[in-house]
Design a protein around this motif. Structure first.
Motif, PDB file in Angstrom:
ATOM      1  N   ALA A 186       0.811  -1.213   0.000  1.00 31.70           N
ATOM      2  CA  ALA A 186       0.000   0.000   0.000  1.00 31.70           C
ATOM      3  C   ALA A 186       0.850   1.271   0.000  1.00 31.70           C
ATOM      4  CB  ALA A 186      -0.933  -0.012   1.207  1.00 31.70           C
ATOM      5  N   THR A 227      -4.408   3.727   8.612  1.00 31.80           N
ATOM      6  CA  THR A 227      -3.754   2.432   8.445  1.00 31.80           C
ATOM      7  C   THR A 227      -4.701   1.260   8.706  1.00 31.80           C
ATOM      8  OG1 THR A 227      -1.808   3.528   9.331  1.00 31.80           O
ATOM      9  CG2 THR A 227      -1.649   1.164   8.983  1.00 31.80           C
ATOM     10  N   LEU A 285      -7.246   0.635   6.027  1.00 28.77           N
ATOM     11  CA  LEU A 285      -6.499   0.151   4.859  1.00 28.77           C
ATOM     12  C   LEU A 285      -6.207  -1.340   5.000  1.00 28.77           C
ATOM     13  CD1 LEU A 285      -5.138   1.750   2.490  1.00 28.77           C
ATOM     14  CD2 LEU A 285      -3.017   1.534   3.760  1.00 28.77           C
TER      15      LEU A 285
END
Lengths: 273, 273
Positions: free
Chosen positions: B161, B184, B187
């Motif tokens: 990512a 985060t 994600l």
């Protein structure tokens, strides 16, 4: 973000549950078995290498080591021979088919280790499917279960996905242009494979072999269930020292020897690079 | 394409090797006859026996509880570990950190089981905790085994990512913890789920480590299945395997369908694990 707040819990866990146990195994291997709870002399009170002398004197342990090497060696090569063409075929399949083909490799893996062994017992036993098929066409029945053959097949079957996945990961990143270039330059498909695809996939082969060989070296369950009494491997020796003989220090000695046998080649390889 | 055909034949034979034993086991589970290969009709006799087997059901419930707890613990610690490896660069002690973390991936089960048991025995001797061995020690052992696998999944996802989004959040004034929680973690959503599921499955499947660190009174499903297998396959185990196979196939099939649909709706053409 405070880095130590992230790192501290993991460090603590790794030191307590990964590093310390290995140290205890090493210490225990120099201890002596006594009746009591726990069944060994206090660690590091009077270190005694007698267990290691036993390891080298008694041919049983050397035989077990050789048997484990044979199991791990034969089954990792079999996994490679079966898994490589499968991984290559999946890597070359159309994009939309690949996830489904990979899922097909993984599905038996998710059903559970013991239940896959159960399936092979049903296949290999004296009144099992293979013998039923042999007798149906008039051939004599074979003794299959509780043989080395059954053990090799079982380990190969159980660890095949561990070979296919790293090979696939490597092969799916290949550049088709390289093989086309080889073909344009007059290489037949076999030559293109041998000189382009195969050398590029070497890291995948190494990863797959390691992922099969290492657990197979210590394998206990498959030799126990499929291999019969003759299949004495290192994993079974360790298990029996612990659970049947209740000799914890000897079990720790076998464990320590196995650990060194697996780690030293890796460290040596790392040092040469 | 002669070679393409050869590869596809290999793939077909490979799938046959993976699936024929499993399919024969499923067929056997519906066979009322105790002699497994004599198919004499269709019956749910062994499923009824499975349902009535309190010992097996109790073991399955214990296994599910341990798997859920240990997967949650391993996901929490593994996420921290994976985050540290992906985002902290070359922090002090990184080499040792990564080596301890990957140790579990390369050590055979018998080694892990024995070393953790010895740790628990020593801890009880010196600290008085954990008192005795059972579900708690199995859960702790499974956390430390699965933690490494979760860390690999999380690290790979974060490396994929990139850190641009988190950097942007912090440039816009978010504290590092806020960036972690608001950017985060969302994600990581799918990776957290697949890490948790992987840890859950590893725990459900583990026989060797659990047998070492368990005490009297705590028998997980693999432990009960194993002791039954040592006495010979009972048709009940075939029924159990079929039930698990059905549940896993449905779950994986459902997940795959959801992923296909989500993949098309959100990011066309992007296959994401």
């Amino acid at each position: 973000m405070n880095r130590s707040a992230v790192l501290a819990p993991v460090w603590l866990w790794l030191l307590l549950f990964v590093a310390l146990p290995v140290v205890i195994v090493a210490a225990l291997s120099f201890s002596t078995s006594i009746p009591g709870v726990p069944p060994y002399t206090p660690l590091l009170r009077s270190p005694d290498p007698a267990n290691y002398a036993m390891l080298t004197d008694d041919a049983f342990y050397l035989d077990a080591a050789l048997k484990s090497l044979a199991v791990a060696g034969v089954s990792s090569v079999l996994c490679l021979l079966i898994g490589y063409p499968m991984a290559l075929a999946i890597a070359r399949a159309p994009d939309r088919w690949r996830p489904l083909l990979l899922l097909g490799v993984m599905l038996p893996f998710w059903t559970g280790f013991l239940l896959r062994i159960t399936a092979w017992i049903g296949l290999l036993r004296d009144e099992g499917w293979i013998n039923a098929a042999l007798q149906a066409v008039g051939l004599p029945a074979l003794r299959l279960l509780y043989t080395d053959f059954a053990m090799y097949v079982g380990v190969t079957y159980a660890y095949l996905p561990f070979m296919i996945l790293p090979l696939y990961a490597r092969l799916s990143r290949r550049d088709p242009a390289l093989e086309e270039a080889a073909a344009d330059l007059g290489a037949d498909p076999w030559t293109a494979f041998r000189t382009v695809t195969l050398p590029l996939s070497v890291p995948g082969i190494a990863a797959g072999l390691a992922l099969v060989f290492i657990p197979a070296m210590g394998e206990y369950v498959i030799p126990e269930l499929l291999g019969g009494p003759g299949a004495q491997t290192i994993g079974r020796a360790l298990w029996n020292e612990f659970f049947s003989n209740r000799d914890w220090p000897m079990a720790a000695t076998v464990a320590n020897a196995l650990l060194l046998a697996l780690l030293l080649p890796m460290v040596a390889l790392r040092a040469r690079q | 394409m002669k070679r393409g055909r050869f590869l596809n034949l290999c793939l077909l034979l490979g799938y046959a090797f993976l699936y024929v034993p499993v399919l024969l086991l499923v067929a056997t589970s519906f066979n009322p006859n105790r002699l497994t290969t004599v198919l004499s009709g269709f019956s749910l006799r062994w499923y009824a026996a499975l349902w009535a087997d309190d010992k097996l059901i109790e073991a399955a419930l214990l296994s599910l509880r341990i798997a859920a707890l240990s997967a949650t613990g391993a996901t929490a610690l593994g996420t921290l570990a994976g985050f540290a490896l992906a985002r902290f660069g070359r922090f002090r002690g990184r080499g040792a950190f990564a080596a301890l973390l990957s140790a579990r991936l390369v050590l055979p089960d018998v080694l892990v089981g024995l070393s953790l048991l010895l740790l628990f025995v020593q801890m009880e001797q010196t600290l008085g905790w954990p008192a005795g061995r059972g579900a708690l020690t199995i859960t702790l052992a499974h956390v430390s085994v699965s933690l490494s696998y979760v860390a690999v999944v999380i690290e790979a996802r974060l490396a994929d990512a990139g850190s641009e989004l988190e950097d942007a959040a912090m440039d816009l004034g978010a504290s590092p913890w806020a960036a972690f929680a608001l950017v985060t973690l969302p994600l990581l959503g799918p990776a957290l789920l697949s890490g948790w599921l992987l840890a859950f499955t590893l725990s459900l499947d583990d026989l060797v480590v659990a047998t070492f660190v368990s005490g009297p009174g705590a028998s997980t499903l693999p432990m009960v299945v194993f002791s039954a297998l040592r006495l010979g396959v009972t048709p009940e185990l075939n029924a159990l395997a079929t039930v698990i196979l059905a549940v896993v196939s449905l779950a994986l099939g459902g997940a795959w369908l959801l992923q296909q649909r989500a993949g098309r709706a959100v990011v066309p053409g992007r296959a994401e694990a």
